[in-house]
Design a protein around this motif. Structure first.
Motif, PDB file in Angstrom:
ATOM      1  N   GLY A 290      -3.936   4.426 -11.925  1.00 27.68           N
ATOM      2  CA  GLY A 290      -4.332   3.217 -12.668  1.00 27.68           C
ATOM      3  C   GLY A 290      -5.671   3.343 -13.205  1.00 27.68           C
ATOM      4  O   GLY A 290      -6.444   2.403 -13.378  1.00 27.68           O
TER       5      GLY A 290
ATOM      6  N   THR B   2      -5.838   1.437 -16.685  1.00 25.43           N
ATOM      7  CA  THR B   2      -5.814  -0.158 -16.470  1.00 25.43           C
ATOM      8  C   THR B   2      -7.190  -0.555 -15.997  1.00 25.43           C
ATOM      9  O   THR B   2      -7.433  -1.390 -16.127  1.00 25.43           O
ATOM     10  CB  THR B   2      -4.478  -0.284 -15.350  1.00 25.43           C
ATOM     11  OG1 THR B   2      -3.310   0.020 -15.981  1.00 25.43           O
ATOM     12  CG2 THR B   2      -4.495  -1.827 -15.277  1.00 25.43           C
ATOM     13  N   SER B   3      -7.668   0.079 -14.772  1.00 25.42           N
ATOM     14  CA  SER B   3      -9.072  -0.046 -14.157  1.00 25.42           C
ATOM     15  C   SER B   3     -10.081  -0.067 -15.402  1.00 25.42           C
ATOM     16  O   SER B   3     -10.998  -0.598 -15.169  1.00 25.42           O
ATOM     17  CB  SER B   3      -9.447   0.973 -12.945  1.00 25.42           C
ATOM     18  OG  SER B   3      -8.362   0.652 -12.066  1.00 25.42           O
TER      19      SER B   3
ATOM     20  N   ASP C 151      -1.975  -4.510  -3.800  1.00 26.78           N
ATOM     21  CA  ASP C 151      -1.202  -5.172  -3.155  1.00 26.78           C
ATOM     22  C   ASP C 151       0.202  -4.667  -2.682  1.00 26.78           C
ATOM     23  O   ASP C 151       1.209  -5.348  -2.232  1.00 26.78           O
ATOM     24  CB  ASP C 151      -0.572  -6.254  -4.350  1.00 26.78           C
ATOM     25  CG  ASP C 151      -0.524  -5.427  -5.642  1.00 26.78           C
ATOM     26  OD1 ASP C 151      -0.483  -4.305  -5.861  1.00 26.78           O
ATOM     27  OD2 ASP C 151       0.444  -6.065  -6.698  1.00 26.78           O
ATOM     28  N   ARG C 152       0.161  -3.393  -2.606  1.00 26.29           N
ATOM     29  CA  ARG C 152       1.271  -2.366  -2.185  1.00 26.29           C
ATOM     30  C   ARG C 152       0.868  -2.175  -0.718  1.00 26.29           C
ATOM     31  O   ARG C 152      -0.072  -2.366  -0.270  1.00 26.29           O
ATOM     32  CB  ARG C 152       1.353  -0.803  -2.785  1.00 26.29           C
ATOM     33  CG  ARG C 152       1.797  -1.071  -4.129  1.00 26.29           C
ATOM     34  CD  ARG C 152       1.864   0.309  -4.862  1.00 26.29           C
ATOM     35  NE  ARG C 152       2.449   0.385  -6.160  1.00 26.29           N
ATOM     36  CZ  ARG C 152       2.379   1.332  -6.873  1.00 26.29           C
ATOM     37  NH1 ARG C 152       2.025   2.705  -6.233  1.00 26.29           N
ATOM     38  NH2 ARG C 152       2.871   1.576  -7.876  1.00 26.29           N
TER      39      ARG C 152
ATOM     40  N   ALA D 237      -2.080  -0.130   1.454  1.00 26.89           N
ATOM     41  CA  ALA D 237      -3.563  -0.298   1.069  1.00 26.89           C
ATOM     42  C   ALA D 237      -4.568  -0.219   2.019  1.00 26.89           C
ATOM     43  O   ALA D 237      -5.597   0.417   2.102  1.00 26.89           O
ATOM     44  CB  ALA D 237      -3.634  -1.407   0.119  1.00 26.89           C
TER      45      ALA D 237
ATOM     46  N   ASN E 250      -6.822   1.096  -5.699  1.00 25.06           N
ATOM     47  CA  ASN E 250      -6.202   0.279  -6.492  1.00 25.06           C
ATOM     48  C   ASN E 250      -4.846  -0.197  -6.194  1.00 25.06           C
ATOM     49  O   ASN E 250      -4.197   0.784  -5.253  1.00 25.06           O
ATOM     50  CB  ASN E 250      -6.320   0.747  -8.184  1.00 25.06           C
ATOM     51  CG  ASN E 250      -5.574   0.006  -9.240  1.00 25.06           C
ATOM     52  OD1 ASN E 250      -5.920  -1.133  -9.187  1.00 25.06           O
ATOM     53  ND2 ASN E 250      -5.101   0.527 -10.116  1.00 25.06           N
ATOM     54  N   LYS E 251      -4.088  -0.928  -6.799  1.00 22.98           N
ATOM     55  CA  LYS E 251      -2.807  -1.332  -6.419  1.00 22.98           C
ATOM     56  C   LYS E 251      -2.728  -1.770  -4.782  1.00 22.98           C
ATOM     57  O   LYS E 251      -1.838  -1.629  -4.313  1.00 22.98           O
ATOM     58  CB  LYS E 251      -1.706  -0.268  -6.709  1.00 22.98           C
ATOM     59  CG  LYS E 251      -1.900   0.360  -8.050  1.00 22.98           C
ATOM     60  CD  LYS E 251      -0.910   1.304  -8.393  1.00 22.98           C
ATOM     61  CE  LYS E 251      -0.998   1.795  -9.871  1.00 22.98           C
ATOM     62  NZ  LYS E 251      -0.002   3.130 -10.405  1.00 22.98           N
TER      63      LYS E 251
ATOM     64  N   ALA F 201      -4.693   5.198  -4.718  1.00 24.34           N
ATOM     65  CA  ALA F 201      -3.637   4.160  -4.597  1.00 24.34           C
ATOM     66  C   ALA F 201      -2.701   4.505  -3.605  1.00 24.34           C
ATOM     67  O   ALA F 201      -2.562   5.556  -3.103  1.00 24.34           O
ATOM     68  CB  ALA F 201      -2.899   4.123  -5.778  1.00 24.34           C
TER      69      ALA F 201
ATOM     70  N   VAL G 211      -6.477  -4.702  -7.763  1.00 24.79           N
ATOM     71  CA  VAL G 211      -5.381  -4.996  -8.379  1.00 24.79           C
ATOM     72  C   VAL G 211      -5.877  -5.023  -9.716  1.00 24.79           C
ATOM     73  O   VAL G 211      -5.719  -6.034 -10.413  1.00 24.79           O
ATOM     74  CB  VAL G 211      -4.320  -6.045  -7.895  1.00 24.79           C
ATOM     75  CG1 VAL G 211      -2.957  -5.922  -8.664  1.00 24.79           C
ATOM     76  CG2 VAL G 211      -4.161  -6.009  -6.321  1.00 24.79           C
TER      77      VAL G 211
ATOM     78  N   ALA H 181      -4.126  -4.606 -12.498  1.00 22.63           N
ATOM     79  CA  ALA H 181      -3.511  -5.158 -13.629  1.00 22.63           C
ATOM     80  C   ALA H 181      -3.649  -6.436 -13.686  1.00 22.63           C
ATOM     81  O   ALA H 181      -3.191  -7.085 -14.726  1.00 22.63           O
ATOM     82  CB  ALA H 181      -1.938  -4.650 -13.211  1.00 22.63           C
TER      83      ALA H 181
END
Length: 319
Positions: free
Chosen positions: A59, A62-63, A196-197, A200, A193-194, A169, A230, A232
């Motif tokens: 990401g 996006t970051s 919420d997965r 983490a 990043n990410k 991630a 996160v 995004a």
């Protein structure tokens, strides 16, 4: 021929076309490149250069876009240099990072430039240092350099940025990568990043563990923070900016920022000098002397080091 003084003046006034033309002169190794660099030299040195690196898919784009939004809310002018890999077949590049940052395309306080590696290894384009200087001299407060994303060996950004940010991630094998030397040794700030997965928190623990194993820091030394985001959804991005600004303040307080920039300039000078020497040596490839030296090596009359000494001496004398 471009009117370099006018282009520089327009770039300082915030005109994106002038900035684009200056960077194009850099990328194309224009005969006017020396004039461009001479004009920019007294104007550069104010921008905060942040490098973003990490494996593909974590990401980065996006970051980067989220960081732009955060810095813009703080009133900063932001430039993005997004480096994309070149095709080994056509030499072209998709330059897709600009697509992911389309939200900022109409913002006059943001400039986004995609740049192809053109076969240069290490995650950056060969013209990146000069392009960063153009953006710096154009008056941007922050320059974000997003690298290709080639993986563990992508460490060149550490020599080009004031602060290096490494993104990971969960669920992408980064726990294994954390145990290896390379990309995870260059970070000043780490971002998971990410977040919420699933996994983490485990990634954060593994990073903390690896940083502890390799730690040889004394009192007052910088310990890289780990921030969960996160990107995004914009979650945790302001915390990343705070971590970056803390690192910048720490470097300024201890003189590390000036040291890094001096080392960056020294590396740039060395690269330019070596490139010039390589070009001069390349001019000798069709020369009889090189062929004669090669023949003597094959005949066992001369070793390669002695032959290289003869060649270097000839370059020095301009013969």
């Amino acid at each position: 021929m471009q009117d370099v003084p006018t282009l520089v003046e327009q770039a300082r006034a915030g005109r994106p076309r002038a900035v684009a033309r200056l960077i194009s002169l850099v990328e194309g190794a224009s005969p006017q490149l020396r004039e461009v660099m001479a004009a920019l030299a007294p104007l550069a040195g104010n921008a905060y250069v942040v490098g973003l690196t990490g494996s593909p898919g974590v990401g980065k784009s996006t970051s980067t876009s989220a960081l732009v939004a955060s810095y813009r809310r703080a009133g900063k002018r932001v430039a993005v240099l997004a480096v994309d890999p070149s095709s080994p077949f056509s030499g072209g590049a998709l330059l897709g990072d600009r697509i992911r940052m389309a939200d900022h395309a109409s913002d006059p306080g943001v400039y986004i430039r995609s740049m192809a590696t053109r076969g240069h290894l290490g995650g950056l384009a060969w013209a990146a240092p000069q392009a960063i200087r153009v953006l710096d001299a154009a008056g941007f407060d922050v320059v974000l350099v997003e690298t290709v994303g080639v993986g563990q060996s992508e460490v060149e950004i550490a020599s080009q940025a004031d602060t290096s940010m490494v993104l990971l991630a969960p669920g992408m094998g980064d726990g294994i990568q954390a145990a290896k030397a390379g990309i995870l040794e260059i970070g000043d700030v780490y971002v998971v990043n990410k977040a919420d997965r699933d996994g983490a928190d485990a990634t954060v623990r593994e990073l903390n563990h690896m940083l502890g194993l390799g730690e040889s820091r004394g009192p007052g030394d910088w310990r890289p923070p780990i921030v969960k985001t996160v990107a995004a959804r914009g979650e945790g991005v302001d915390e990343v900016v705070q971590a970056l600004e803390k690192h910048r303040a720490w470097m300024e307080e201890r003189g590390v920022l000036a040291e890094r920039r001096a080392a960056r300039a020294a590396h740039e000078v060395e690269t330019i000098a070596v490139t010039a020497l390589r070009e001069r040596i390349g001019d000798l490839r069709g020369d009889r002397r090189l062929g004669a030296l090669a023949a003597r090596i094959v005949a066992g009359e001369l070793d390669p080091y002695a032959a290289a000494d003869v060649l270097v001496e000839g370059v020095r004398e301009g013969d």
